[in-house]
Design an enzyme around this catalytic site. Structure first.
Site, mmCIF file in Angstrom:
data_model
loop_
_atom_site.group_PDB
_atom_site.id
_atom_site.type_symbol
_atom_site.label_atom_id
_atom_site.label_comp_id
_atom_site.label_asym_id
_atom_site.label_seq_id
_atom_site.Cartn_x
_atom_site.Cartn_y
_atom_site.Cartn_z
ATOM 1 N N ARG A 1 49.060 39.711 32.646
ATOM 2 C CA ARG A 1 49.460 40.124 33.984
ATOM 3 C C ARG A 1 50.761 39.437 34.383
ATOM 4 O O ARG A 1 50.930 38.239 34.167
ATOM 5 C CB ARG A 1 48.357 39.776 34.983
ATOM 6 C CG ARG A 1 47.067 40.476 34.611
ATOM 7 C CD ARG A 1 45.974 40.324 35.621
ATOM 8 N NE ARG A 1 44.799 41.027 35.128
ATOM 9 C CZ ARG A 1 43.614 41.086 35.756
ATOM 10 N NH1 ARG A 1 43.477 40.470 36.920
ATOM 11 N NH2 ARG A 1 42.609 41.750 35.238
ATOM 12 N N ARG B 1 45.735 31.118 38.083
ATOM 13 C CA ARG B 1 46.486 32.373 38.038
ATOM 14 C C ARG B 1 47.502 32.271 36.915
ATOM 15 O O ARG B 1 48.483 31.540 37.033
ATOM 16 C CB ARG B 1 47.174 32.606 39.391
ATOM 17 C CG ARG B 1 47.814 33.968 39.562
ATOM 18 C CD ARG B 1 48.492 34.087 40.914
ATOM 19 N NE ARG B 1 47.546 33.994 42.006
ATOM 20 C CZ ARG B 1 46.911 35.040 42.541
ATOM 21 N NH1 ARG B 1 47.149 36.239 42.085
ATOM 22 N NH2 ARG B 1 46.053 34.866 43.523
ATOM 23 N N GLU C 1 37.486 33.841 43.446
ATOM 24 C CA GLU C 1 36.955 34.964 42.674
ATOM 25 C C GLU C 1 36.820 34.638 41.179
ATOM 26 O O GLU C 1 37.772 34.215 40.533
ATOM 27 C CB GLU C 1 37.896 36.167 42.838
ATOM 28 C CG GLU C 1 37.489 37.361 42.000
ATOM 29 C CD GLU C 1 38.527 38.481 42.027
ATOM 30 O OE1 GLU C 1 39.206 38.639 43.060
ATOM 31 O OE2 GLU C 1 38.651 39.190 41.013
ATOM 32 N N SER D 1 34.418 40.505 39.288
ATOM 33 C CA SER D 1 34.666 41.650 40.142
ATOM 34 C C SER D 1 34.055 42.860 39.475
ATOM 35 O O SER D 1 34.312 43.109 38.303
ATOM 36 C CB SER D 1 36.174 41.837 40.307
ATOM 37 O OG SER D 1 36.436 42.894 41.202
ATOM 38 N N ARG E 1 39.381 31.827 33.721
ATOM 39 C CA ARG E 1 39.387 31.189 35.042
ATOM 40 C C ARG E 1 38.083 30.437 35.330
ATOM 41 O O ARG E 1 38.079 29.479 36.110
ATOM 42 C CB ARG E 1 39.631 32.234 36.128
ATOM 43 C CG ARG E 1 39.791 31.610 37.503
ATOM 44 C CD ARG E 1 39.870 32.648 38.604
ATOM 45 N NE ARG E 1 41.225 33.145 38.802
ATOM 46 C CZ ARG E 1 41.553 34.030 39.750
ATOM 47 N NH1 ARG E 1 40.618 34.507 40.548
ATOM 48 N NH2 ARG E 1 42.793 34.435 39.881
#
Length: 419
Positions: free
Chosen positions: A257, A272, A344, A347, A384
């Site tokens: 990403r 991140r 988070e 998801s 993460r």
RNA sequence: GGAGGAUUCGCAUAGUGGCCUAGUGCGCCCGCCUGCUAAGCGGGUUUCGGGUGAUACCCGAUCGCGGGUUCAAAUCCCGCAUCCUCCGCCA
């Protein structure tokens, strides 16, 4: 792609959905008028084309002088057909663009509003209380689990090395996730992470998230941000038959990403990053089974979080924060002691028929008719998670207790500094 | 990187400008026949869109994708993609 027939019949449902997302309901009317224009262009083309085909057949069997007369006629007709066809092409393009501008119909149950309008469904476990907690970067660096400095030296910011037990910790977690996935009926998959544009387009990632995606211009290929992409495209253009049971896949892949527009956010550590690993669940099922399957995926995520012995909460994400393809989304957020808040970790989205319509994935119903399938996805473990594991399981002496479920994979109970 | 071949209905194949409304076989579905099974017989079977809230009927598109030639393209021309074979290079 939304269901156009449903939109024609119940435009108000789609206008409401748009409002719930904080988007304009005008997009619905733009689509309706583009649709009407396209259909009228199509009809005039089709009747001209029918006439042309009929004449063509007569010419084939006509006598010489009659043939000459007919040829005169068809020449002008050919021009008209060509013009009508051009109009069809133009209106079709406008119609398609208008269609793509409308995200999936939001589920009735999903809360309205934006990022901060989520509803907390439950909190599980006690928020970890630690005197003077160290953050994951400090712990990870001291214990020799990760190296962000050399990550930056070699690749730039938001890159890292997992080193020693850090590398093994990730493998342990992902292996455990794979094992759980297999036990719950998922086919394990290691998919390609470079995909062609139609795969990326079909999963709905080239819209608002286009900036997030790495693109290799020379090869016209995209690096996937999640294995959802190759798993969704896996059955594109296929008919899955009866589909009485959900067809489940668990993809293990690296994810990439760009994190454009997140400058300054989460710059410390590995919360991140540009590249991470993930085990992702993906289901194809009948639309009427999708809501139940969504609950199942959520329960599998929670099972994994519980195996990691992490305190977490489950939120029902608000409509405005859903993303293009989702009609409803649940996030699981783990407690991060040094931040004093939930972050988070998983998801899961119910995309209903939105993705499958673009990707052309069908099933056969009881009447033997082809219907569009539903797709769902959910996170089973990612890099993460290491953040939450290190921070929640740190001990006063700076070591980290390994969750029981990981111990057999890791071969140790505590992560200690190398001597 | 280079050379050649291929791509047609679920599968296998036929089809080199109009009699293709894409044929045939296999598979599948329905029916007939039938102690049972098998075989046999008859019919059906690409997908998408429109007419149209319709499993019938009619129309259009669809032979890998996109252009072009032509009154007319599965068929001829150009470009692209994918797969296969071979040559070269290479972790």
């Amino acid at each position: 792609m939304i269901d156009l027939r449903a939109l024609r019949e119940h435009p108000d449902a789609y206008r409401d959905s748009q409002r719930k997302r904080g988007a304009s309901p005008d997009a619905v009317d733009a689509l309706l008028s583009a649709d009407a224009e396209h259909r009228s262009a199509l009809q005039s083309f089709e009747s001209l084309r029918a006439e042309q085909k009929g004449l063509g057949k007569r010419i084939a069997g006509a006598a010489a002088e009659e043939k000459q007369a007919l040829l005169e006629r068809t020449k002008t007709l050919a021009a008209e057909v060509k013009e009508a066809e051009a109009r069809v092409t133009a209106t079709a393009a406008a119609f398609e663009a208008a269609g793509k501008a409308i995200p999936n119909l939001v589920a009735d149950e999903a809360p309205a509003g934006g990022e901060d309008d989520y509803v907390v469904l439950r909190e599980v476990g006690e928020r970890t209380k630690i005197e003077d907690p160290k953050d994951h970067l400090e712990l990870g660096t001291a214990l020799g689990l990760l190296d962000t400095e050399r990550g930056a030296k070699v690749s730039g910011s938001r890159f890292y090395y997992l080193t020693g037990d850090g590398a093994l910790l990730q493998l342990a977690m992902l292996n455990l996730a794979m094992q759980q996935a297999v036990e719950t009926g998922f086919m394990p998959m290691i998919p390609p992470v470079l995909v062609r544009p139609d795969a990326m387009e079909g999963t709905g990632f080239l819209g608002e998230h286009a900036d997030e995606i790495y693109y290799l211009e020379r090869d016209e290929q995209y690096l996937v941000g999640t294995s959802e992409v190759p798993l969704a495209a896996y059955h594109s253009g296929e008919n899955l038959g009866e589909l009485t049971q959900p067809r489940r896949y668990a993809g293990w892949s690296s994810c990439f990403r760009r994190e454009a527009g997140s400058y300054g956010k989460d710059t410390r550590g590995i919360i991140r990053v540009h590249q991470f690993d993930k085990v992702e669940m993906f289901s194809y099922c009948r639309p009427e089974d999708a809501a139940a399957e969504h609950e199942q995926l959520l329960s599998y995520e929670e099972r994994m979080l519980q195996k990691m012995e992490l305190p977490y909460r489950v939120i029902d994400v608000a409509a405005g924060d859903l993303g293009t393809s989702a009609s409803r989304k649940f996030d699981c957020e783990a407690w991060v002691p040094t931040q004093g808040r939930y972050r988070e970790l998983t998801s899961t989205s119910n995309c209903t028929t939105f993705q499958a319509r673009r990707l052309n994935v069908k099933y056969r119903d009881e009447q033997g008719r082809n219907q569009v399938a539903a797709t769902l996805n959910g996170t089973l473990a990612t890099t993460r998670w290491i953040v939450a594991i290190l921070e929640n399981h740190q001990l006063p002496d700076g070591t980290v207790a390994v969750p029981k479920a990981l111990q057999p994979y890791l071969g140790k109970e505590v992560l200690e500094p190398k001597k």
